[in-house]
Scaffold this motif. Sequence first.
Motif, short mmCIF file in Angstrom:
data_model
loop_
_atom_site.label_atom_id
_atom_site.label_comp_id
_atom_site.label_asym_id
_atom_site.label_seq_id
_atom_site.Cartn_x
_atom_site.Cartn_y
_atom_site.Cartn_z
N ALA A 96 -20.26 6.52 -1.14
CA ALA A 96 -19.49 7.46 -0.32
C ALA A 96 -18.59 6.72 0.66
N GLY A 97 -19.12 5.68 1.28
CA GLY A 97 -18.32 4.91 2.21
C GLY A 97 -17.16 4.21 1.54
N LEU A 98 -17.40 3.70 0.34
CA LEU A 98 -16.34 3.02 -0.39
C LEU A 98 -15.23 3.98 -0.80
N VAL A 99 -15.61 5.19 -1.19
CA VAL A 99 -14.60 6.20 -1.54
C VAL A 99 -13.74 6.53 -0.32
N LEU A 100 -14.38 6.75 0.82
CA LEU A 100 -13.64 7.03 2.05
C LEU A 100 -12.77 5.84 2.45
N TYR A 101 -13.29 4.65 2.28
CA TYR A 101 -12.54 3.44 2.63
C TYR A 101 -11.30 3.30 1.75
N VAL A 102 -11.45 3.54 0.46
CA VAL A 102 -10.30 3.44 -0.46
C VAL A 102 -9.24 4.47 -0.08
N VAL A 103 -9.66 5.68 0.23
CA VAL A 103 -8.70 6.71 0.64
C VAL A 103 -7.95 6.27 1.90
N ALA A 104 -8.67 5.70 2.86
CA ALA A 104 -8.04 5.24 4.09
C ALA A 104 -7.08 4.08 3.82
N VAL A 105 -7.50 3.14 2.98
CA VAL A 105 -6.65 1.99 2.66
C VAL A 105 -5.36 2.42 1.97
N VAL A 106 -5.47 3.33 1.02
CA VAL A 106 -4.29 3.80 0.30
C VAL A 106 -3.38 4.60 1.23
N THR A 107 -3.97 5.39 2.10
CA THR A 107 -3.17 6.18 3.04
C THR A 107 -2.43 5.27 4.02
N LEU A 108 -3.13 4.27 4.55
CA LEU A 108 -2.50 3.35 5.50
C LEU A 108 -1.51 2.40 4.84
N ALA A 109 -1.58 2.25 3.54
CA ALA A 109 -0.67 1.36 2.83
C ALA A 109 0.78 1.82 2.95
#
Length: 68
Positions: A14-27
């Motif tokens: 769950a944390g990794l999914v949220l992290y990926v979403v945040a990384v892609v959004t901040l990209a």
Amino acid sequence: MRWRSPLAGLAIIAGLVLYVVAVVTLAEFVPDHVLAETLYYVVTGIVWIWPAVSVIGWARKDDGSQQG
């Protein structure tokens, strides 16, 4: 039964999914330059390991339960 291991696995997923979403959004805010993008993705690709290791360490704690 060890309840920490399944809980830790779910927390990491769950944390990794949220992290990926945040990384892609901040990209979107990373400058459009090959070096900047490469550095961003290398750093964000490594940073997630520290919290995952902490969760795995927490899951490995014995709690005084059965050993075997």
